[in-house]
Design a protein around this motif. Structure first.
Motif, short mmCIF file in Angstrom:
data_model
loop_
_atom_site.label_atom_id
_atom_site.label_comp_id
_atom_site.label_asym_id
_atom_site.label_seq_id
_atom_site.Cartn_x
_atom_site.Cartn_y
_atom_site.Cartn_z
N GLY A 650 0.83 -1.21 0.00
CA GLY A 650 0.00 0.00 0.00
C GLY A 650 0.86 1.25 0.00
N ILE A 651 1.96 1.21 0.75
CA ILE A 651 2.88 2.36 0.76
C ILE A 651 3.45 2.57 -0.64
N GLY A 652 3.83 1.48 -1.28
CA GLY A 652 4.36 1.58 -2.64
C GLY A 652 3.34 2.17 -3.60
N MET A 653 2.12 1.66 -3.52
CA MET A 653 1.07 2.13 -4.42
C MET A 653 0.77 3.61 -4.19
N ALA A 654 0.75 4.00 -2.93
CA ALA A 654 0.38 5.38 -2.61
C ALA A 654 1.46 6.36 -3.02
N LEU A 655 2.71 6.01 -2.81
CA LEU A 655 3.77 7.01 -2.89
C LEU A 655 4.78 6.79 -4.01
N GLU A 656 4.92 5.59 -4.51
CA GLU A 656 6.10 5.32 -5.34
C GLU A 656 5.83 4.64 -6.67
N GLU A 657 4.95 3.67 -6.70
CA GLU A 657 4.92 2.77 -7.85
C GLU A 657 4.20 3.38 -9.04
N HIS A 658 4.78 3.19 -10.20
CA HIS A 658 4.23 3.78 -11.40
C HIS A 658 4.92 3.14 -12.61
N SER A 659 4.21 2.32 -13.33
CA SER A 659 4.77 1.81 -14.59
C SER A 659 4.52 2.88 -15.64
N MET A 660 5.61 3.53 -16.04
CA MET A 660 5.47 4.72 -16.88
C MET A 660 5.43 4.35 -18.35
N LEU A 661 4.42 4.83 -19.02
CA LEU A 661 4.25 4.55 -20.44
C LEU A 661 4.73 5.73 -21.27
N ASP A 662 5.54 5.43 -22.25
CA ASP A 662 5.82 6.40 -23.29
C ASP A 662 4.77 6.16 -24.36
N HIS A 663 3.86 7.11 -24.49
CA HIS A 663 2.73 6.88 -25.39
C HIS A 663 3.14 6.95 -26.86
N GLY A 664 4.21 7.67 -27.13
CA GLY A 664 4.70 7.72 -28.51
C GLY A 664 5.21 6.35 -28.94
N LEU A 665 5.83 5.65 -28.01
CA LEU A 665 6.39 4.33 -28.31
C LEU A 665 5.44 3.21 -27.90
N GLY A 666 4.46 3.55 -27.04
CA GLY A 666 3.55 2.52 -26.53
C GLY A 666 4.26 1.50 -25.67
N ARG A 667 5.20 1.98 -24.88
CA ARG A 667 6.08 1.05 -24.16
C ARG A 667 6.28 1.53 -22.73
N PHE A 668 6.34 0.59 -21.80
CA PHE A 668 6.74 0.92 -20.43
C PHE A 668 8.24 1.20 -20.45
N VAL A 669 8.63 2.37 -19.97
CA VAL A 669 10.04 2.72 -20.13
C VAL A 669 10.87 2.56 -18.85
N ASN A 670 10.23 2.64 -17.69
CA ASN A 670 11.03 2.49 -16.46
C ASN A 670 11.04 1.02 -16.05
N HIS A 671 11.39 0.16 -17.00
CA HIS A 671 11.23 -1.28 -16.78
C HIS A 671 12.43 -1.89 -16.06
N ASN A 672 12.70 -1.40 -14.90
CA ASN A 672 13.75 -1.99 -14.06
C ASN A 672 13.50 -1.59 -12.62
N LEU A 673 14.18 -2.24 -11.70
CA LEU A 673 13.91 -1.97 -10.29
C LEU A 673 14.65 -0.74 -9.77
N GLY A 674 15.47 -0.15 -10.63
CA GLY A 674 16.09 1.11 -10.26
C GLY A 674 15.14 2.29 -10.46
#
Lengths: 742, 164, 331
Positions: A650-674
């Motif tokens: 819940g802490i992650g969902m509220a404050l941190e987690e976000h699979s970021m989409l580049d809509h131009g590429l249609g791709r999740f770009v932050n695809h790593n745990l860093g």
């Protein structure tokens, strides 16, 4: 000697294996002929492969084959062969089936080589030319095209029909709040990447170690897709390094590993890279509108909750987002709606407390907004609207100790010291905020089987094809069995994760303790029954004419409850009968006739303190109290851990987690745990978990409600509400990163 | 160039959990892949393969490192301790015992890395409070969220045992 | 990861010589970034020259009162070195704010200087990126650019330098010592990293085959009044969105000398001497600090998602200066 009682804290029986590195996960089994696969994913989101050139990869010494849609054999023809037990409606992905690209990262080739490093290197040499087609990955662009999900997904219940006239009641309400809430796609990211090791046995049959929450699901999928008999495929997964829903459906590495193993007649392992873990399912991107109308005293008179979640173009993933809003609070006028909208992404998949996490984030934020509009304490507002029955289904709750959660949680937290107004609590340069929210999850039971073998040396072996993704299944099942037969915990061995064992439900939905636990209980009852009958045949048996209700199993023996005589050792009973062992098998089926007369839910009340550094926008969660009504608690130690885990999510969902989409590429770009931030040690404060007393003899014979989901539900709202209390700023789009508070 | 350093494989000597091993390794083989794929020591986990999760943490010459970012060939002559090398016979390392007693794991996949990291942490001697433990263990992700129990386990192992 | 040759060098001359002989040879020390990049095929050296056995592990006092840190001293060793802790606490704090203990144990001083950006697009070999594949384009500009540069970016690249340590070294005005085929030379820290311009593939001014041998710190370490403030998306183990390194020399309540560098905002640690000049000779107060913050972002430009960094710099600069005046982050 540790007695195996339920209700007492026990260390995990698989603890030693896990702290010494002996627990073996799917990608860690091996065979002398093992080769390694590495997946090549598509670079575009939609379109066609026009050319694949694997020549350079194949030229590397040690590369055995590169599978693409051009050389993969035609397999099962009908969609239904590709549909696993929990697939939503639609046409499941068929990896390497054709030239069509449906989402970015879709597997387009599988390289098989003698070593992992070689396969990885060769994968980088596969050249793919695409013809791109326009794609859409923005939810707002397709929201208006939302539709009712196609039928087929197990556990999905369409929203109930409206009650009363919600829109009119809202228009007439003296106090109204209305807002839109949103959270982005969120990937599960279990620590263990998805992995499959297929071992080709001497007789040609396959032993498959697959990262899955349901070995039977993987086995059936492989059999249907490849046209194999069920005795040709055995799936064995004793440990799963976290699932959270991502292992409910077979992921593409299972298909690919089996494909290669069958083609090459060699054992094959395919492990997804962390980057590729962002090309499988995720919690769907969801936008929700909640409108609440209330009397000035706080009584709800209108509740509208509408949600649209994303799905893929080829399957209608769906989840129960809005039904909770009709059941949690008493309100005469409700309208709940839910739809799904297709994007050029892979199909979402259940993620810890699917639907409830989403719905309650919006509902419990809106309730807080209403409390603010009314100048009423948020807890008092919830108590004022406490539902005593399920209005949507007009039936009672089988149990509902939510009031105790509110009371005990608030007391532990010190909620009464909270000042009402936002921005009213400071500590030096920090704004302090206290927020709370309610959680709810459905208590479920599904049919499951177990078998047991009691040997004359006093050892009990119990088994069921369930899973261990981390909740403590090995431990609580051992406890149940030990308690039933009066054995020490160490005398019981519970085995799971093997399709050769009696089938169990998929491990998900917080229903393992309930379902598999009931099967273990049933098979132990069968043993008890047999033992009592044998005991009645003893010379001068004190058990003649007695029933199981008259006896108890303690200290490795059987005795009369009423008597003072020492227990007759089970070994003596068996020896007298000339038995070296007793085997039983049993099935536990939910008592639907009875259960359907009630609504059965687990509940929680979660209280959070945050400190916000307003100059920099940073939010620190300083303490959390989670009070849970989850029925009977089999093992307070492992149970607490499940709630801790939910709160951390819940802490992650509220404050941190976000699979970021580049809509131009249609791709999740932050695809790593860093760059996909899950909480780290430094983000997680002391968490106080309270289990309130709750008895329920309807949900299942054990009276348990399951704990895997309830811990996360409501946490994001509680944190957002605390941030509002600290700062006066209502953030309705997760995650609450610092830029939103600057 | 040292003798024996061909372009394909290199001869190295590694002490792994007390045993001295002479190995031929390709230069592109990481210490983690060597441990898991060649030596069968699968206790060290691969969670990200990029130094972003800590599941692969092992001790090299007593110092905690990410074995996924370490080329085996560069560790020639080093002494490596993995999770499999912490217990002495049947006697668990105090941290292993503390992890069990505090229920400091769920799925168990990050656990070997957490424990090896904690061994390194204790040896470094910089952590004195729970907050310092949290900061100095932040290189080890746990998706099951066992963090509070991990901190408790490390705190327990840091304190001298009453019966000791 | 590609297959490559491996050479273990035993002295600096041998290492430099080996590098000069291979067209795509690279030095490797801690490997924390290079191995990472090689796994994603972002780096594909034909040969790795292992420099970990070179005699570059000393921390020694210099005749001018400064301190020299050998290129192979690990980040952990630097952060806990008594001379660094007492005389250059800014450097120690900055290092400890970065990465994780495991990574700091592996990472070398020289390698830290050569870390490459964490731009999502740079790290994804399937996508265009001018830094990785010159001329292929920069999707970050119109893409997801939350973590990207607001200062000194070019149309070709908006990546930021990820190091924390380097931000402190910029503020401390360190010198980088290198040895290459043409001999040894010293590079002022401000000149070591470069802005992307039209050659974003080049992060530094190192010439081909040059090896970092040491970093030298001048005598002034601003020990009494320094701070490293790092603002990030989680409380640890995350790269800076914005960071500020400040060193002040206070004379009778007045700022005698000021150093200020920013991280997370540009292709290099961002030091602006004109901002430092605003502080010199002034009494510390919040209005002055705000003016300095404003001055620092006078040419800042966001790309959308990273617009917030402009406001964040203003605020973080004020906070960092307040902390430095008070003596440090905990005071």
């Amino acid at each position: 000697m540790t007695t195996g009682k339920t209700g007492e804290p026990h260390d995990r029986v698989d603890g030693r294996a896990k702290v010494t590195g002996q627990a073996r996960y799917a990608g860690e089994f091996t065979a002398p002929d093992l080769v390694h696969g590495f997946v090549v994913g598509s670079a575009i989101a939609r379109g066609k492969i026009v050319r694949i050139d694997a020549a350079e990869a194949l030229a590397l010494p040690g590369v055995l084959q590169v599978y693409t849609h051009e050389n993969t054999p035609r397999l099962a023809w009908r969609d239904r062969s590709w549909r696993d037990m929990v697939a939503p409606g639609g046409s499941p992905l068929r990896p390497l089936h054709d030239a069509e690209i449906r989402f970015s990262g879709q597997p387009v080739a599988l390289v098989i080589a003698e070593s992992f490093e070689l396969a990885r290197e060769a994968a980088g040499l596969v050249k793919v030319d695409y013809e791109a087609a326009p794609h859409e990955t923005r939810l707002a662009e397709v929201e208006s095209e939302a539709h009712e999900p196609a039928r087929g997904k197990k556990g999905y219940t369409p929203p109930p029909k409206p009650r009363g006239r919600a829109d009119e009641a809202l228009a007439a309400a003296p106090v109204r709040v209305e807002a839109t809430y949103e959270h982005p796609p969120l990937h599960h990211n279990p620590m263990e990447p998805h992995a499959t090791t297929v071992i080709v046995e001497a007789d040609g049959s396959l032993t498959i170690h697959d990262k899955t929450q349901g070995v039977s699901n993987s086995r059936d999928y492989v059999c249907k897709v490849f046209g194999l008999a069920s005795d040709q495929v055995r799936v064995v997964t004793p440990f799963v390094g976290g699932g959270f829903g991502s292992g409910l459906r077979p992921q593409y590495q299972l298909f690919l590993a089996v494909l290669a193993a069958r083609e090459l007649r060699r054992s094959v392992r395919v492990v997804l890279s962390r980057q590729q873990m962002f090309t499988i399912g995720y919690r769907p991107w969801t936008r929700q509108r909640v409108a609440l109308g209330a009397e000035r005293d706080g009584r709800l008179c209108a509740l509208i909750h509408e949600a649209v979640g994303n799905t893929s173009r080829f399957e209608d993933y769906c989840e129960n987002v809005v039904p909770w809003s009709g059941v949690l609070y008493e309100c005469p006028n409700t309208r709940l709606e839910y739809g799904v909208a297709a994007l050029d992404l892979y199909t979402p998949i259940d993620a810890r407390a699917p639907g409830a996490v989403t719905g309650l984030w919006a509902l419990e934020s809106a309730i807080d907004e209403l409390a603010d509009a009314l100048d009423i304490d948020p807890l008092a507002l919830r108590l004022k609207n406490y539902a005593e029955e399920d209005q949507d289904h007009r039936r009672p709750f089988s149990s509902k100790a939510l009031r105790d959660c509110y009371r005990e949680g608030a007391a532990r937290f010190g909620w009464h010291r909270r000042t009402l107004a936002a921005r009213s609590m400071r500590e030096g340069a920090l704004q302090i905020g206290w927020g709370m929210a309610t959680g709810i999850w459905e208590a479920q039971q599904a049919p499951s089987q177990a078998k047991a073998l009691l040997t004359v040396d006093g050892r009990l072996h119990v088994a069921s094809a369930s899973g261990e993704i981390g909740p403590g299944t090995y431990t609580i099942m051992s406890q149940i069995a030990a308690e039933q037969l009066g054995l020490p915990l160490a005398a019981v061995r519970f085995e799971l994760g093997d399709t050769a064992l009696p089938p169990a439900m998929i491990q998900g939905g917080s229903a393992t303790a309930s379902s598999v636990g009931s099967a273990v209980l049933a098979v132990c009852r069968a043993l008890q029954h047999t033992l009592l009958k044998l005991a009645q045949a003893l010379p001068d048996s004190p058990f003649g004419g007695r029933t199981l209700a008259d006896v108890e199993f303690v200290d490795r023996g059987l005795r009369l409850r009423s008597g003072v005589a020492p227990a007759v050792p089970l070994a003596a009973i068996m020896r007298h009968a000339g038995l070296g062992s007793i085997a039983e098998q049993a099935t536990a089926i939910p008592d639907l006739a009875r259960q359907s007369r009630y609504t059965s839910n687990a509940h929680s009340a979660v209280f959070v303190e945050v400190a916000v550094d307003e100059a920099l926008g940073t939010v620190t969660v300083r303490r959390v109290v989670s009070a849970v009504a989850g029925g009977r608690i089999l093992n307070p130690k492992t149970a607490r851990s499940q709630i801790l885990g939910g709160v951390v999510w819940g802490i992650g969902m509220a404050l941190e987690e976000h699979s970021m989409l580049d809509h131009g590429l249609g791709r999740f770009v932050n695809h790593n745990l860093g760059e996909y931030h899950v909480p780290v040690h430094a983000d997680v404060p002391a968490i106080d978990v309270v289990f309130v007393e709750e008895r329920d003899d309807v949900v299942n014979p054990l009276g348990v409600k399951g704990l895997g989901e309830i811990g996360i539900v409501g946490v994001a709202a509680a944190i957002a509400n605390a941030v509002f209390h600290a700062t006066g700023r209502r953030i309705r789009e997760l995650p609450i990163t610092l830029d939103k508070l600057l | 160039m040292l003798p024996g350093m061909g372009d394909d494989t290199c001869a190295i000597t590694l002490k792994v959990n007390g045993s001295t091993l002479r190995l031929q390794v390709a230069p592109w083989t990481t210490l983690l892949d060597l441990l898991r794929e060649r030596l069968g020591l699968t206790g060290s986990k691969k969670g990200c393969d990029h130094g972003q999760c800590g599941a692969c943490t092992v001790l090299v010459d007593g110092v905690r490192i990410n074995s996924c970012l370490s080329l085996a060939v560069m560790r020639d002559g080093a002494s490596v301790t993995t999770i499999e090398g912490l217990a002495e016979g049947d006697a668990l390392h105090p941290l292993q015992q503390a992890f069990i007693e505090n229920d400091a794991f769920q799925c168990g996949y990050c656990t070997p890395g957490q424990i090896c990291s904690a061994v390194g942490l204790l040896a470094e001697g910089h952590a004195r409070s729970d907050d310092q433990i949290r900061e100095l263990m932040s290189g080890n992700l746990c998706r099951c969220g066992a963090y509070p129990n991990i901190v408790a386990a490390i705190g327990q192992a840091m304190r001298p045992r009453r019966d000791a | 990861m590609n297959r490559f040759g491996y050479t273990r060098a035993s002295d600096v001359g041998e290492a430099v010589h080996a590098a000069a002989n291979g067209d795509a040879a690279q030095f490797i020390a801690g490997g924390t970034n290079l191995v990472d990049l090689m796994k994603e095929r972002i780096a594909a050296p034909s040969r790795l020259i292992d420099i970990t056995r070179l005699p570059l592990r000393a921390v020694k006092s210099l005749p001018d009162g400064g301190l020299e840190i050998g290129a192979l001293v690990s980040n952990s060793e630097v952060a806990s070195h008594p001379e660094v802790v007492s005389r250059y606490p800014l450097l120690s704090q900055a290092i400890l704010a970065g990465a994780s203990p495991q990574l700091r144990n592996m990472a070398s001083t020289g390698g830290n200087l050569l870390q490459r950006t964490r731009c999502y697009y740079f790290y994804d070999a399937a996508l265009p990126c001018n830094k990785r594949a010159p001329g292929s384009g920069c999707p970050a500009r119109d893409g997801v650019n939350r973590i990207h540069a607001i200062l000194g970016a070019s149309e070709h690249c908006i990546a930021v330098h990820p190091s924390d340590m380097c931000v402190a070294l910029a503020a401390l005005a360190a010198t980088v010592h290198v040895t290459g085929p043409a001999g040894a030379r010293a590079i002022e820290f401000a000149e070591f990293h470069r802005l992307p311009g039209d050659a974003p593939e080049r992060d530094t001014t190192l010439q081909p085959g040059e090896l970092v041998t040491a970093v030298a710190l001048p005598r002034e370490g601003f020990a009494a009044h320094s701070t490293y403030l790092k603002v990030r998306d989680r409380h640890s183990y995350a790269f800076a969105l914005v960071s500020v390194a400040v060193g002040l020399r206070m004379v009778d309540g007045t700022i005698g000398e000021a150093r200020l560098a920013l991280g997370g905002v540009a292709h290099k640690p961002w030091r602006d001497p004109t901002a430092e000049a605003l502080l010199r000779g002034q009494k510390p107060d919040d209005a002055l600090f705000a003016a300095v913050g404003e001055h620092l972002v006078r040419d800042a430009r966001g790309c959308g998602h990273n617009d917030f960094k402009i406001a964040l710099v203003r605020r973080a600069v004020v906070r960092a200066l307040q902390q430095a005046v008070a003596g440090g982050p905990r005071a």
